[in-house]
Every structure is written in structure tokens, then in C-alpha cells.
Enzyme design. Structure first.
Site, short mmCIF file in Angstrom:
data_model
loop_
_atom_site.label_atom_id
_atom_site.label_comp_id
_atom_site.label_asym_id
_atom_site.label_seq_id
_atom_site.Cartn_x
_atom_site.Cartn_y
_atom_site.Cartn_z
N LYS A 13 0.89 -0.99 -0.09
CA LYS A 13 -0.09 0.00 0.09
C LYS A 13 0.79 1.29 0.04
O LYS A 13 1.67 1.06 1.08
CB LYS A 13 -0.76 0.15 1.12
CG LYS A 13 -1.53 1.32 1.29
CD LYS A 13 -2.10 1.26 2.88
CE LYS A 13 -1.51 1.34 3.98
NZ LYS A 13 -0.57 2.39 3.98
N ASP A 140 -5.47 -0.16 8.73
CA ASP A 140 -5.08 -0.16 7.11
C ASP A 140 -5.75 -1.33 6.65
O ASP A 140 -5.69 -1.44 5.32
CB ASP A 140 -3.74 -0.19 7.05
CG ASP A 140 -3.00 1.24 7.16
OD1 ASP A 140 -3.98 2.08 6.93
OD2 ASP A 140 -1.79 1.36 6.97
#
Length: 299
Positions: A13, A140
């Protein structure tokens, strides 16, 4: 792991932008971040049946720590709490991303575990229980559950629809230092204009709805920021060196830290330019972790 084993990629990410908008009474920070995913990441394999187990191998496996604390197992248990009779089994994680690096590696691994469990159990990937398990695992994990470019807000619980961002060519660099997210947030001065401004305003480059032209898009990115960059540099000055080296490379359009660091990314106009920059860095800084990749949806 047998003929029934299934495999899933866990792409890194990348926080193209990251604003810290405030801190809630429970101590969690409110964020706004434009997120994309890289073509590099970890890999997770799952063989259904038997007890829940995890084996970790790969280049960065030694940095992972105790398996009992791994988010893959936490995510699996969170989903099992929400789906009666969920078939568990054996996970094998090939750890390739640096740890505590601002790339959401552990969260991506957990999200991959949820996808694998869903497919093995005939659970639709849009079943709300998967998102509930993701939220219970870590802030996340929700954005990593379906790794596509999105605007992430709140404490990671408010996600936009998939965004149509241009394909970006990048070099990811980690100088070999681990940065604690908790320590970076502790070093952040929320009273500073950079950390408190724009609370009610969405990221302009996303709200304007354009994204097809890379040069214009990167120019708009350059006007934004990562609020965690300065406090991370205070803790690990090596990050500033990485950013300076990236920015000095030919054709580098933007250099910025991802997440809470210490990984930084440089954006380049072409795949060839990014690959050439990566080769230069590997020669000049052989101790650094360096990868040329494309940013967008996880591949």
C-alpha cells in the site's frame, strides 16, 4: 501445501498523500489519504482444513516477529467470530516487503487472508462480515481488502469508491530502518498548520474528478503532502537522505515518504526511467531495499 492450496498476492500500500486531521478522544488519529497499490508485495498461500496455523518464510521473514501476533491470524480469528463454522487451515506467508516500513505489509497480508478464507468458504467478497473483520484487525486492513486506488478517511473506516488514477511508475526505497507508527504519531505536533489544516476539505485532486493525464496528476500530487514525513525524519534522519537522493535522480517528478515511513517513493514518467533509477540506486546504495514498480490497483 496440497492440491487444495490457494494463493493470493498482498500488494504494498502506497500513501500518495496523507493528512492528519485531528485526534479523537479515544486516541485514534483522523486521517485522509490517497492510496494506491504497487505491483510488488508479499504472497500468501492457504490450505483449508485442520487447525489455524501460520508459517512465515521469505527475505524479510526474520523481521516479522512472533507468529502469534501476526495480523494474518488475527484476521482469521476475527472472521471466525463472525461466521459460524468457518473452515480455517494452514497459511504460508512469503514475506518480501520490509517490516515497519509504511507499506502496510501486515495489513495487506491480513486482507489477503480474509480473501482466501472467503473463497475457501464460499463467502462473497462483498459480504459485510469481511469488512467487519478487517476493521477489527487493523486500521489499514479495510483499504487493503480490495486493493484499488481509493481515498481513505477517518481511522481507515471510510473508503471512497475505486478511483480512476493514471498509471504511475515508481521506485520504492527503504534505507533499512524500521519506524514505529506509534512513535511517529507521538512526535507529530497536531497544533502545526500542516497537521490541522483542511479538516473539512477533501483532497482537491480527487474531488475534481480527473486523473487520466499523469503529468498533470503528479503536479497536483506535488502540491499535497504527507504530514507524517517531518516527524518520521526527526526519528530517522536517513529518510531525508533517501528523499534527497531520489529527488536528484534524472526524471524524478516527485519524491515522498509513504505512510509513517521509512519507505519513500519516487515517481517517474516511464517504466524505463523508473527501472534505470532503480539500477542506479542499487549500485550506489547496495544496503537499501529498492524496487521499481507501477502504482495503481494491486497486481
Amino acid at each position: 501445501m496440497g492440491s487444495t492450496a490457494r494463493a493470493e498476492k498482498a500488494p504494498a500500500k502506497i500513501n500518495l498523500t496523507l493528512r492528519v486531521l485531528g485526534r479523537r478522544a479515544d486516541g485514534y488519529h483522523v486521517l485522509e489519504s490517497l492510496v494506491a497499490f504497487a505491483g510488488v508485495g508479499d504472497a500468501l498461500t492457504f490450505a483449508p482444513g485442520g487447525a489455524l496455523t501460520l508459517a512465515v518464510s521469505g527475505p524479510t521473514a526474520q523481521a516479522v516477529g512472533d507468529n502469534a501476533d501476526n495480523l494474518v491470524l488475527k484476521a482469521a480469528r476475527a472472521l471466525a467470530e463472525r461466521i459460524a463454522g468457518l473452515t480455517l487451515g494452514s497459511f504460508a506467508l512469503s514475506k518480501r516487503l520490509p517490516v515497519a516500513a509504511g507499506l502496510g505489509g501486515g495489513s495487506a497480508d491480513a486482507a489477503a487472508a480474509l480473501r482466501l478464507l472467503a473463497r475457501a468458504n464460499g463467502v462473497a467478497l462483498d459480504d459485510p462480515r469481511l469488512m467487519q473483520a478487517a476493521q477489527a484487525t487493523g486500521s489499514d486492513v479495510p483499504v487493503c481488502l480490495d486493493p484499488k486506488p481509493r481515498l481513505m478517511r477517518g481511522v481507515g473506516d471510510v473508503l471512497s469508491a475505486q478511483l480512476d488514477l493514471p498509471r504511475l511508475f515508481a521506485v520504492l526505497v527503504n534505507p533499512g530502518v524500521a519506524v514505529s507508527t506509534r512513535d511517529v504519531f507521538a512526535a507529530l505536533n497536531l497544533a502545526s498548520p500542516a497537521a490541522s489544516g483542511g479538516v473539512s476539505s477533501p483532497t482537491p485532486l480527487v474531488s475534481e474528478g480527473w486523473g487520466g493525464e499523469p503529468t498533470t496528476f503528479v503536479a497536483a500530487l506535488a502540491k499535497d503532502r504527507n504530514d507524517l514525513e517531518a516527524p518520521a525524519i526527526e526519528l530517522e534522519p536517513a529518510i531525508a537522505n533517501v528523499l534527497a537522493v531520489l529527488q536528484a535522480l534524472p526524471d524524478c517528478r516527485l519524491a515522498r515518504m509513504s505512510g509513517s515511513g521509512a519507505t519513500c517513493f519516487g515517481l517517474f514518467p516511464t517504466n524505463a526511467a523508473a527501472a534505470a533509477a532503480a539500477r542506479t540506486l542499487r549500485v550506489g546504495y547496495p544496503q537499501w531495499w529498492v524496487r521499481a514498480t507501477a502504482l495503481g490497483a494491486g497486481q
